[in-house]
Motif scaffolding. Sequence first.
Motif, PDB file in Angstrom:
ATOM      1  N   GLY A 215       0.802  -1.162   0.049  1.00 42.51           N
ATOM      2  CA  GLY A 215       0.038   0.014   0.106  1.00 42.51           C
ATOM      3  C   GLY A 215       0.803   1.156  -0.092  1.00 42.51           C
ATOM      4  N   ARG A 216       2.043   1.232  -0.370  1.00 40.04           N
ATOM      5  CA  ARG A 216       3.031   2.285  -0.212  1.00 40.04           C
ATOM      6  C   ARG A 216       3.763   2.392  -1.488  1.00 40.04           C
ATOM      7  N   LEU A 217       4.486   3.450  -1.872  1.00 41.81           N
ATOM      8  CA  LEU A 217       5.104   3.540  -3.200  1.00 41.81           C
ATOM      9  C   LEU A 217       6.299   3.031  -2.838  1.00 41.81           C
ATOM     10  N   ALA A 218       7.030   2.102  -3.778  1.00 40.59           N
ATOM     11  CA  ALA A 218       8.269   1.605  -3.489  1.00 40.59           C
ATOM     12  C   ALA A 218       9.263   2.321  -3.379  1.00 40.59           C
ATOM     13  N   SER A 219      10.601   1.840  -3.243  1.00 39.81           N
ATOM     14  CA  SER A 219      11.661   2.461  -3.145  1.00 39.81           C
ATOM     15  C   SER A 219      12.313   3.039  -4.544  1.00 39.81           C
ATOM     16  N   ARG A 220      12.942   4.097  -4.573  1.00 39.45           N
ATOM     17  CA  ARG A 220      13.186   4.664  -5.725  1.00 39.45           C
ATOM     18  C   ARG A 220      14.032   3.665  -6.670  1.00 39.45           C
ATOM     19  N   ASP A 221      14.910   2.737  -6.021  1.00 38.93           N
ATOM     20  CA  ASP A 221      15.618   1.700  -6.555  1.00 38.93           C
ATOM     21  C   ASP A 221      14.761   0.752  -7.153  1.00 38.93           C
ATOM     22  N   THR A 222      13.526   0.362  -6.481  1.00 37.89           N
ATOM     23  CA  THR A 222      12.832  -0.469  -7.152  1.00 37.89           C
ATOM     24  C   THR A 222      11.680   0.035  -8.431  1.00 37.89           C
ATOM     25  N   ILE A 223      11.422   1.333  -8.191  1.00 42.89           N
ATOM     26  CA  ILE A 223      10.744   1.864  -9.211  1.00 42.89           C
ATOM     27  C   ILE A 223      11.740   1.928 -10.554  1.00 42.89           C
ATOM     28  N   ALA A 224      12.932   2.531 -10.446  1.00 44.12           N
ATOM     29  CA  ALA A 224      13.578   2.700 -11.489  1.00 44.12           C
ATOM     30  C   ALA A 224      14.165   1.158 -12.325  1.00 44.12           C
ATOM     31  N   ALA A 225      14.114   0.197 -11.284  1.00 40.11           N
ATOM     32  CA  ALA A 225      14.414  -1.163 -11.995  1.00 40.11           C
ATOM     33  C   ALA A 225      13.305  -1.514 -12.780  1.00 40.11           C
ATOM     34  N   ALA A 226      11.801  -1.268 -12.086  1.00 39.41           N
ATOM     35  CA  ALA A 226      10.691  -1.774 -12.836  1.00 39.41           C
ATOM     36  C   ALA A 226      10.694  -1.265 -14.042  1.00 39.41           C
ATOM     37  N   PHE A 227      10.832   0.186 -14.200  1.00 38.14           N
ATOM     38  CA  PHE A 227      10.718   0.672 -15.524  1.00 38.14           C
ATOM     39  C   PHE A 227      11.679   0.194 -16.431  1.00 38.14           C
ATOM     40  N   ALA A 228      13.087  -0.004 -15.855  1.00 38.99           N
ATOM     41  CA  ALA A 228      14.025  -0.734 -16.897  1.00 38.99           C
ATOM     42  C   ALA A 228      13.726  -1.891 -17.298  1.00 38.99           C
ATOM     43  N   LYS A 229      12.921  -2.943 -16.416  1.00 39.12           N
ATOM     44  CA  LYS A 229      12.504  -4.323 -16.861  1.00 39.12           C
ATOM     45  C   LYS A 229      11.599  -4.155 -17.979  1.00 39.12           C
ATOM     46  N   ALA A 230      10.704  -3.067 -17.672  1.00 39.91           N
ATOM     47  CA  ALA A 230       9.589  -3.123 -18.716  1.00 39.91           C
ATOM     48  C   ALA A 230       9.988  -2.512 -20.108  1.00 39.91           C
ATOM     49  N   GLY A 231      11.308  -2.087 -20.085  1.00 40.55           N
ATOM     50  CA  GLY A 231      11.883  -1.693 -21.406  1.00 40.55           C
ATOM     51  C   GLY A 231      11.506  -0.152 -21.839  1.00 40.55           C
ATOM     52  N   VAL A 232      11.192   0.478 -20.525  1.00 41.11           N
ATOM     53  CA  VAL A 232      10.856   1.887 -20.889  1.00 41.11           C
ATOM     54  C   VAL A 232      12.324   2.690 -20.412  1.00 41.11           C
ATOM     55  N   ASP A 233      12.360   3.741 -21.828  1.00 41.31           N
ATOM     56  CA  ASP A 233      13.399   4.557 -21.347  1.00 41.31           C
ATOM     57  C   ASP A 233      12.915   5.753 -20.801  1.00 41.31           C
ATOM     58  N   THR A 234      13.501   6.130 -19.330  1.00 39.89           N
ATOM     59  CA  THR A 234      12.669   7.118 -18.819  1.00 39.89           C
ATOM     60  C   THR A 234      13.280   8.640 -19.092  1.00 39.89           C
ATOM     61  N   ASP A 235      14.246   8.479 -19.901  1.00 44.42           N
ATOM     62  CA  ASP A 235      14.784   9.870 -20.227  1.00 44.42           C
ATOM     63  C   ASP A 235      14.105  10.533 -21.587  1.00 44.42           C
ATOM     64  N   LYS A 236      13.281   9.492 -22.082  1.00 47.29           N
ATOM     65  CA  LYS A 236      12.325  10.067 -23.271  1.00 47.29           C
ATOM     66  C   LYS A 236      10.836  10.290 -22.582  1.00 47.29           C
ATOM     67  N   PRO A 237      10.166  10.794 -23.635  1.00 44.68           N
ATOM     68  CA  PRO A 237       8.839  11.365 -23.452  1.00 44.68           C
ATOM     69  C   PRO A 237       7.812   9.884 -23.123  1.00 44.68           C
ATOM     70  N   ILE A 238       6.832  10.212 -22.071  1.00 45.46           N
ATOM     71  CA  ILE A 238       6.196   8.957 -21.698  1.00 45.46           C
ATOM     72  C   ILE A 238       4.712   9.406 -21.673  1.00 45.46           C
ATOM     73  N   ILE A 239       3.734   8.691 -22.110  1.00 39.34           N
ATOM     74  CA  ILE A 239       2.471   8.920 -21.863  1.00 39.34           C
ATOM     75  C   ILE A 239       1.933   7.812 -21.307  1.00 39.34           C
ATOM     76  N   THR A 240       1.377   7.635 -19.882  1.00 35.58           N
ATOM     77  CA  THR A 240       0.958   6.374 -18.905  1.00 35.58           C
ATOM     78  C   THR A 240      -0.769   6.248 -19.221  1.00 35.58           C
TER      79      THR A 240
END
Length: 284
Positions: A215-240
């Motif tokens: 029920g809480r937002l995960a740690s920054r490391d977990t968030i960054a790893a999850a986006f990377a695993k999903a193949g998302v380049d977080t430096d580029k524009p994103i629509i969720t």
Amino acid sequence: MTEATPASRWLKSTAWLADHLGDANLVVVDGSYYLTTQNRDAKAEYAKAHIPGAVFFDINAIADTETDLPHMLPGADAFGKAVGTLGIAETDTIVVYDGSGLYSAPRVWWTFRIFGAKNVFILDGGLPAWTAEKRPTEAGEVKRASRTFKAQLDTGAVAMVTDVQLALNDGSTQLVDARSAGRFAGKEAEPRKGLRSGHMPGALNLPFTEIVENGRLASRDTIAAAFAKAGVDTDKPIITTCGSGVTAVVLALGLDAIGKGPARIYDGSWTEWGGRPDLPVVKD
């Protein structure tokens, strides 16, 4: 016991809220919302027990009533009038929570922000964390004196279906879908009847549950790893995107927590896309 620092600058701890409950410019907002498949009644639960002084924000009522799509953003005038009636001004400090911990509160937080409120936060852990600590609740409906909320919509924060089509066609912006892997793949039925299963061609999948823990937002490391695993380049524009524009904001909150974004939210999300036979759908 030392409190862990929340992953996001937009999260306030239960201890902070307890200390500030009596502040004149503070408004607590219950932003709970549930899918029909969850068999929970947000308004009834609010009436039974809510954080003292909290008003209820009904995302299905404070919405565009001219469309069949669920809880689409209303116009600025309609939003300002509705939340002004709740006793909220854009200058207030607003803390939003929900009954799941972290589910619909980010959507309400985002909505207040894009209509011009600056000091809007989310209660870390939501009502479950508050009640687990045996903090006080009250029953009934809270009536605050009406205020004036000067609303102005930041249209750049919202993606429309044409923006999504353009992004998918030219590859300029990544589409990240917060629904479960089964729904994204088309292997699970949609909770809303009449919607096709699957996803937009070229979209990426990151279930919002991958960046929420207890029920809480995960740690920054977990968030960054999850986006990377999903193949998302977080430096580029994103629509969720998601089912109806609610949990898409959890992903946007996660991106902000790791210093990325801002992401735009596809307000119509899968309810619009999956419900339109003229739009392409693929399955895994």
